[in-house]
Scaffold this motif. Structure first.
Motif, PDB file in Angstrom:
ATOM      1  N   ASP A 148      10.027  33.440 -41.492  1.00  0.00           N
ATOM      2  CA  ASP A 148       8.727  34.021 -41.820  1.00  0.00           C
ATOM      3  C   ASP A 148       8.586  34.134 -43.341  1.00  0.00           C
ATOM      4  O   ASP A 148       9.557  34.459 -44.039  1.00  0.00           O
ATOM      5  CB  ASP A 148       8.589  35.422 -41.215  1.00  0.00           C
ATOM      6  CG  ASP A 148       8.436  35.411 -39.710  1.00  0.00           C
ATOM      7  OD1 ASP A 148       8.121  34.331 -39.168  1.00  0.00           O
ATOM      8  OD2 ASP A 148       8.659  36.458 -39.077  1.00  0.00           O
ATOM      9  N   HIS A 149       7.379  33.895 -43.837  1.00  0.00           N
ATOM     10  CA  HIS A 149       7.027  34.002 -45.252  1.00  0.00           C
ATOM     11  C   HIS A 149       7.590  32.857 -46.103  1.00  0.00           C
ATOM     12  O   HIS A 149       7.407  32.851 -47.315  1.00  0.00           O
ATOM     13  CB  HIS A 149       7.447  35.355 -45.847  1.00  0.00           C
ATOM     14  CG  HIS A 149       6.965  36.531 -45.061  1.00  0.00           C
ATOM     15  ND1 HIS A 149       5.632  36.899 -45.030  1.00  0.00           N
ATOM     16  CD2 HIS A 149       7.621  37.389 -44.244  1.00  0.00           C
ATOM     17  CE1 HIS A 149       5.496  37.952 -44.233  1.00  0.00           C
ATOM     18  NE2 HIS A 149       6.687  38.269 -43.747  1.00  0.00           N
ATOM     19  N   THR A 162       6.589  25.532 -43.281  1.00  0.00           N
ATOM     20  CA  THR A 162       5.936  26.583 -44.055  1.00  0.00           C
ATOM     21  C   THR A 162       5.260  27.582 -43.117  1.00  0.00           C
ATOM     22  O   THR A 162       4.657  27.202 -42.113  1.00  0.00           O
ATOM     23  CB  THR A 162       4.907  25.960 -45.019  1.00  0.00           C
ATOM     24  OG1 THR A 162       5.624  25.224 -46.024  1.00  0.00           O
ATOM     25  CG2 THR A 162       4.035  27.011 -45.676  1.00  0.00           C
ATOM     26  N   ALA A 163       5.340  28.858 -43.461  1.00  0.00           N
ATOM     27  CA  ALA A 163       4.826  29.899 -42.568  1.00  0.00           C
ATOM     28  C   ALA A 163       3.311  30.064 -42.653  1.00  0.00           C
ATOM     29  O   ALA A 163       2.629  30.130 -41.635  1.00  0.00           O
ATOM     30  CB  ALA A 163       5.514  31.233 -42.887  1.00  0.00           C
ATOM     31  N   GLU A 225       6.138  31.385 -52.499  1.00  0.00           N
ATOM     32  CA  GLU A 225       4.730  31.540 -52.147  1.00  0.00           C
ATOM     33  C   GLU A 225       4.518  32.692 -51.176  1.00  0.00           C
ATOM     34  O   GLU A 225       3.435  33.266 -51.089  1.00  0.00           O
ATOM     35  CB  GLU A 225       4.201  30.243 -51.522  1.00  0.00           C
ATOM     36  CG  GLU A 225       4.272  29.025 -52.420  1.00  0.00           C
ATOM     37  CD  GLU A 225       3.349  29.130 -53.614  1.00  0.00           C
ATOM     38  OE1 GLU A 225       2.209  29.592 -53.443  1.00  0.00           O
ATOM     39  OE2 GLU A 225       3.773  28.755 -54.718  1.00  0.00           O
ATOM     40  N   GLY A 226       5.543  33.047 -50.439  1.00  0.00           N
ATOM     41  CA  GLY A 226       5.449  34.158 -49.499  1.00  0.00           C
ATOM     42  C   GLY A 226       5.374  35.516 -50.145  1.00  0.00           C
ATOM     43  O   GLY A 226       5.202  36.524 -49.453  1.00  0.00           O
ATOM     44  N   ALA A 412       0.070  35.402 -54.923  1.00  0.00           N
ATOM     45  CA  ALA A 412       0.913  34.830 -53.874  1.00  0.00           C
ATOM     46  C   ALA A 412       0.915  35.781 -52.692  1.00  0.00           C
ATOM     47  O   ALA A 412       0.167  36.759 -52.653  1.00  0.00           O
ATOM     48  CB  ALA A 412       2.339  34.601 -54.399  1.00  0.00           C
ATOM     49  N   GLY A 413       1.783  35.499 -51.727  1.00  0.00           N
ATOM     50  CA  GLY A 413       1.980  36.398 -50.603  1.00  0.00           C
ATOM     51  C   GLY A 413       1.294  35.920 -49.342  1.00  0.00           C
ATOM     52  O   GLY A 413       0.197  35.365 -49.386  1.00  0.00           O
ATOM     53  N   THR A 414       1.949  36.150 -48.233  1.00  0.00           N
ATOM     54  CA  THR A 414       1.384  35.798 -46.933  1.00  0.00           C
ATOM     55  C   THR A 414       0.032  36.459 -46.733  1.00  0.00           C
ATOM     56  O   THR A 414      -0.861  35.900 -46.096  1.00  0.00           O
ATOM     57  CB  THR A 414       2.359  36.223 -45.819  1.00  0.00           C
ATOM     58  OG1 THR A 414       3.611  35.538 -46.017  1.00  0.00           O
ATOM     59  CG2 THR A 414       1.812  35.891 -44.442  1.00  0.00           C
TER      60      THR A 414
END
Length: 448
Positions: A148-149, A162-163, A225-226, A412-414
Motif C-alpha cells: 500500500d502507498h 503502484t497503489a 509518491e505515497g 504527494a501522498g495517497t
C-alpha cells in the motif's frame, strides 16, 4: 554559476512563461501535467531561473534527480567531453568502458559485500520491470508482492505495482497479472510497531498468495509518491528476513531515496538491510536519464544471454554524467549534507506545527522531508479517528502560495495531503532557511 539568491521580477508565472504555456497547450498532449508553469532557462545549486528572469528556490530537485545540483561542474565537463567523442553506439553492439565503470561503481557503493552485477537502463520504471524479470527467472515463480502507498512507475507492469489510482492508473487497465498488494507500515495512521506491521503483511502474503509462489517482494524503503512514509523501525528487516527464509528475492526500490538523499548513501542502510536487488535512477546521473538494477551475482546472472538490455540503456553520455555525479557525491560527502539539511528543516517545521494544528505529521530522513496536513478543526483532538482526516485542499493552497513567492515545492501522498521537500543536497544553508521562511508565511496566509 547561477547566483544563489531568490529574485522575483514578475508575477509567477511571468509573461514569457504564460506565452510558452499557451504554446504548450497547442503542442503537448494534455495528459502531461505541469506543477508550476514557469519555463526554466538556467539552473544551478538551489536556484531555478525562468525565462522572465525570476530566480526561484528549488525544493524539488526535479523530483529528487539533481541531488548534486543542476549543471554540476563535474557533470557538465564530463558530458561535454563525452559528447565530443561519441554519443551512442549501443552497448549491446559495440560496448564502451563508461558502462562498465558505472556498473563497477554501483557494485561497490550499494549495500552488502557480496559479489554483484549490474545492468544499466533508461528509467526507474524500466529498472523495476527488469528487477521483476530477473527475480522471476531466478526463482521460477510468478507472483510479485508490493505494498500500500507504493509507487513504481507508469508502464503497464509498474502501474499494476503502484497503489494510487489517480492520476497514475485511472483508465489505463487492464494491468499485468500476478501482482499482489499488502499493507505497509504507516506510523502516523496506524499504531503498529514495525514487527507487528511486518507480521500482518507476511500473514496476508502467506494466506492469499503463498510463499512458494512469490518471486519477489518490491518495496520503497521510504514510500515516495505515497507521501514519504517511513516505516516503523524493524519493519524492513523483518520483511527482508522473511524473504530470505522463503527463497523470495527482496527488491529495494531506491529510485527516489538513493544517492545520499536520506542521509545515507541508500535508505535501506538506515537499518542495515541488504537487498538482493536494488533499483536505481533519478539521482544517479546529475539530471541525465539513466537507471540501473544492481544485485547478487547469482541472481543477476541467472538470466540467459541477451535476455536483458535495451537500445539506449547505459547511454555513453549518461554514463559519463553518472561517474561525475558519483565523484561529486563522494568528494562533497553529500549524505552528510543531507543530514545537515534535516537538522535545519526539522526544527523549523516543528515550530511551524506549534502554530498550525493542521500539521498532523512531520516525517522523513535527510533531505527527504514531508508534512502531512489534516483537518485542523479535528487535529486538536488526537484521540478522535477523524483527527487524521486528510486535508488536500489546504495542501494545494499552501503549495500555490509558495509558488507565488518563488519557492518550488511538490505535493504527494495517497490522499493528496502531503507537502514534500527535496532540495538539492548542495543548496546553501541561507537559501534553505529563506525557503523555510516562505513556507511559514504561506502557512500563515492560507490557514490563519
Amino acid at each position: 554559476m547561477v547566483k544563489q539568491e531568490r529574485l522575483l521580477v514578475t508575477e509567477i508565472p511571468g509573461p514569457r512563461s504564460v506565452e510558452l504555456l499557451a504554446r504548450t497547450r497547442q503542442a503537448v498532449a494534455r495528459g502531461v501535467g505541469i506543477t508550476l508553469p514557469v519555463f526554466v532557462e538556467q539552473a544551478g545549486g538551489g536556484i531555478l531561473v525562468d525565462v522572465d528572469g525570476n530566480h526561484l528556490i528549488d525544493f524539488g530537485s526535479g523530483i529528487a534527480v539533481t541531488n548534486v545540483g543542476n549543471s554540476a561542474e563535474r557533470v557538465v565537463a564530463a558530458v561535454q567531453e563525452q559528447v565530443a567523442r561519441f554519443t551512442h553506439t549501443c552497448f549491446m553492439v559495440t560496448p564502451y568502458d563508461g558502462y562498465v565503470a558505472v556498473c563497477e561503481a554501483l557494485n561497490r557503493l550499494t549495500p552488502g559485500d557480496h559479489e554483484k552485477r549490474s545492468i544499466l537502463l533508461n528509467s526507474g520504471a524500466e529498472a523495476v520491470e527488469n528487477a521483476v524479470k530477473i527475480a522471476r527467472v531466478h526463482t521460477g515463480r510468478d507472483a510479485v508482492v508490493v505494498f500500500d502507498h507504493g509507487y513504481h512507475g507508469r508502464t503497464n507492469l509498474t502501474m499494476a505495482m503502484t497503489a494510487k489510482n489517480m492520476p497514475y492508473k485511472d483508465g489505463f487497465g487492464p494491468f499485468a497479472p500476478e501482482v499482489y498488494r499488502v499493507p505497509t507500515s504507516y506510523p502516523f495512521r496506524e499504531p503498529l510497531t514495525g514487527a507487528e506491521a511486518a507480521a500482518r503483511a507476511v500473514g496476508q502474503i502467506e494466506k492469499y498468495v503463498g510463499a512458494s509462489n512469490v518471486a519477489c517482494v518490491v518495496i520503497e524503503p521510504i514510500h515516495g509518491e505515497g507521501g514519504f512514509v517511513a516505516p516503523a523501525e524493524g519493519f524492513l528487516p523483518a520483511i527482508a528476513d522473511w524473504c530470505r527464509e522463503n527463497g523470495v528475492v527482496f527488491v529495494a526500490d531506491e529510485i527516489q531515496t538513493g544517492f545520499g538523499r536520506t542521509g545515507d548513501l541508500f535508505a535501506c542502510s538506515h537499518e542495515g538491510v541488504v537487498p538482493d536487488l536494488i533499483t536505481l535512477a533519478k539521482g544517479i546521473a546529475g539530471g541525465l536519464p539513466l537507471a540501473a538494477v544492481t544485485g547478487r551475482a547469482e541472481i543477476m546472472d541467472s538470466v540467459h544471454v541477451s535476455g536483458l538490455g535495451g537500445t539506449y540503456g547505459g547511454n555513453p553520455v549518461a554514463c559519463a554524467a553518472a561517474l561525475a555525479a558519483i565523484a561529486t557525491l563522494e568528494e562533497l560527502d553529500l549524505p552528510a549534507r543531507a543530514r545537515e539539511i534535516e537538522s535545519l528543516m526539522l526544527p523549523a517545521l516543528e515550530e511551524l506545527a506549534t502554530r498550525h494544528p493542521s500539521i498532523g505529521d512531520i516525517r522523513g530522513r535527510g533531505a527527504m522531508i514531508a508534512i502531512e496536513l489534516v483537518d485542523d478543526a479535528l487535529a486538536t483532538n488526537p484521540t478522535a479517528t477523524a483527527a487524521k482526516t486528510p486535508n488536500a485542499a489546504a495542501t494545494a493552497a499552501i503549495a500555490k502560495a509558495c509558488h507565488a513567492e518563488g519557492l518550488v515545492v511538490l505535493t504527494a501522498g495517497t490522499y493528496g495531503n502531503v507537502l514534500r521537500f527535496l532540495p538539492p543536497l548542495v543548496i546553501p544553508h541561507d537559501l534553505l532557511r529563506e525557503g523555510l521562511e516562505i513556507l511559514g508565511k504561506s502557512f500563515d496566509s492560507v490557514l490563519s
